[in-house]
Design an enzyme around this catalytic site. Structure first.
Site, mmCIF file in Angstrom:
data_model
loop_
_atom_site.group_PDB
_atom_site.id
_atom_site.type_symbol
_atom_site.label_atom_id
_atom_site.label_comp_id
_atom_site.label_asym_id
_atom_site.label_seq_id
_atom_site.Cartn_x
_atom_site.Cartn_y
_atom_site.Cartn_z
ATOM 1 N N SER A 1 59.591 -1.299 41.681
ATOM 2 C CA SER A 1 60.573 -0.534 40.913
ATOM 3 C C SER A 1 60.647 -0.917 39.449
ATOM 4 C CB SER A 1 61.952 -0.697 41.538
ATOM 5 O OG SER A 1 62.009 0.082 42.705
ATOM 6 N N ASP B 1 63.219 3.615 46.375
ATOM 7 C CA ASP B 1 64.086 3.591 45.188
ATOM 8 C C ASP B 1 63.796 4.687 44.164
ATOM 9 O OD1 ASP B 1 64.231 1.166 46.498
ATOM 10 O OD2 ASP B 1 63.699 -0.047 44.761
#
Ligand code: FRU
Length: 466
Positions: free
Chosen positions: A99, A39
């Site tokens: 993330s 990500d």
């Protein structure tokens, strides 16, 4: 594991980076030096410069205890490496610095991320703070949010923003009934957070079952509405849509900060290609909303990608500008990318009379009506007809043909090619299809069909990450 040991492992991997021929290494997309990248994280324009952090396992082409890598750029095109931002050295992040996002807090670049912790049976998650100094050195401030009651250990991916006098953040979550949700928090400071409630998810706002986990939420104002981007896991494939392992899409709605409610419309996919997941946006200084996505997907066939032989896997998408037009989020390549264009050529011809073009690193801008086809590197075929677009390639695991679709009337395409990837922007941003593909030789585009095409072609220059 100690911080020093983790950093040493990453350093060893980078020092031993593959240096042989690497035909699939992108010319201008971001990719990891070694190991696995997923990500985009902490995307921000801070004091005039762009920062993009990323989920990174530097030591293996595998998921696992993620680090945060960090790139910096002045022009959104040419990036350079910054020091490793986060390594999973503390107990509250023992199984990965997962993330998160970034903000400018009183002139200090500040990160909020998930400390992922796994036990023998089960897991938990902490939302943690860290600050970055002007040399890129990061200081961890520790956890500020623990697991809320009523949820499993799958609570992660804080996206933070400022509204009036408060901080707000959204988290992706799974409740104890294994339904995917988005949680909204309000912060009086970056240390003190209150859970306001669930603003979206399965069995909310008119949705029925809608996945067992929602990852990577991103909520922002666009035009006079709010857009919630989210990645639901567990949606069953439909005919010609939701065909990837997990989805990445958005809801348009209106966030009521007081009641913590977000009535919204239907789920729309952000990208109709084979590889796209976990995107993150930021607000640029000039007011544009810009998004990077991961041109990959977990739990599908990622470990059959041939770049693993060169010690790395996955790339980012190009940066995309988002606007809201007639109930749709439109995506266009960031206008900065036009600076990559070199050696323009224009063709006006029947598709089958067009020359074979090198698409190693190229942009194609096509206006057309009718039926035609183009094959990239003998590996990926784009077929256009009155129903829309069909993208076909062979599955890397099974060797069987597989397809993705964009349905609608096609009048214009902007296609960005970069060695092992393609991003197809349809009708000036109405739809996008992104895909990785791995041609044996330098890729060329070969055309078929009787439709008349108007084609602008540019080679795109290299952007080295130095
Ligand atoms: C999405 C995701 C996030 C998580 C991260 C771990 O791809 O699963 O939910 O924070 O990747 O690398």
């Amino acid at each position: 594991m100690s911080e020093a040991r983790l950093i040493n492992r990453a350093l060893k991997a980078v020092l031993n980076k593959y240096t042989g021929e690497d035909p699939h290494r992108p010319a201008w997309h971001l990719s990891p030096q070694t190991g696995l990248m997923n990500d985009p994280n902490g995307f921000i324009q801070f004091q005039g410069e762009w920062h993009l952090f990323y989920q990174w396992n530097p030591v293996a082409c595998a998921h696992g205890a993620k680090y945060w890598g960090h790139w910096r750029s002045t022009n959104l095109l040419d990036w350079r490496h910054e020091p490793l931002a986060l390594v999973p050295s503390e107990e509250y992040e023992s199984h990965g610095c997962y993330s998160g996002s970034a903000i400018d807090h009183d002139g200090r670049l500040t990160l909020l991320y998930t400390g992922n912790v796994k036990f023998e049976h089960g897991r938990t998650a902490w939302q943690c703070l860290a600050t970055v100094d002007k040399n890129g050195e990061v200081t961890k401030q520790g956890p500020v949010i623990s697991l809320p009651p009523g949820y499993t250990g799958h609570v992660r991916d804080p996206k933070i923003w400022r509204h009036k006098d408060h901080w707000y953040l959204v988290l992706g979550a799974q409740n104890l009934a294994e339904q995917g949700k988005v949680l909204l928090y309000r912060g009086n400071s970056l240390q003190e957070w209150t859970l306001l409630g669930e603003i979206a998810g399965a069995h909310l706002n008119g949705l029925d079952d809608f996945g067992y986990m929602w990852e990577c939420p991103d909520l922002f104002a666009l035009g006079d509405r709010e857009v919630l981007i989210v990645c639901p896991q567990g949606l069953a494939a439909q005919e010609r849509k939701w065909l990837n392992t997990y989805q990445s899409g958005y809801f348009i709605g209106k966030l009521d900060y007081e009641s913590a409610t977000f009535p919204h419309g239907e789920f729309q996919e952000l990208d109709h290609g084979f590889e796209f997941y976990a995107p993150q946006t930021t607000l640029a200084d000039d007011g544009r909303r810009i998004m990077f996505g991961w041109m990959g997907l977990p739990d599908a066939n990622e470990f059959f990608q041939p770049t693993i032989a060169q010690g790395w896997i996955h790339t980012m998408t190009c940066p995309r500008e988002l606007t809201l037009e007639q109930g749709k989020v439109m995506q266009r390549p960031a206008r900065e990318l036009q600076q990559l264009r070199e050696q323009h050529k224009h063709y006006q011809n029947r598709a089958d009379a067009l020359p074979t073009l090198c698409v190693e690193s190229a942009e194609l801008n096509i206006r057309s009506l009718g039926n035609w086809e183009v094959c990239f590197g003998e590996t990926l075929t784009l077929a256009c007809d009155e129903q829309g677009i069909r993208l076909t390639r062979r599955n890397l695991r099974s060797g069987e043909p597989e397809q993705r679709y964009w349905l609608g009337k096609v009048s214009q395409l902007q296609i960005l090619c970069d060695r092992s990837s393609i991003e197809i922007f349809i009708n000036d941003g109405e739809g996008v299809m992104s895909a990785r593909y791995f041609p044996q030789a330098k890729p060329v585009a070969v055309w078929q069909g009787e439709a008349s095409l108007s084609l602008d072609y540019w080679q795109l220059r290299l952007c080295m990450v130095v």
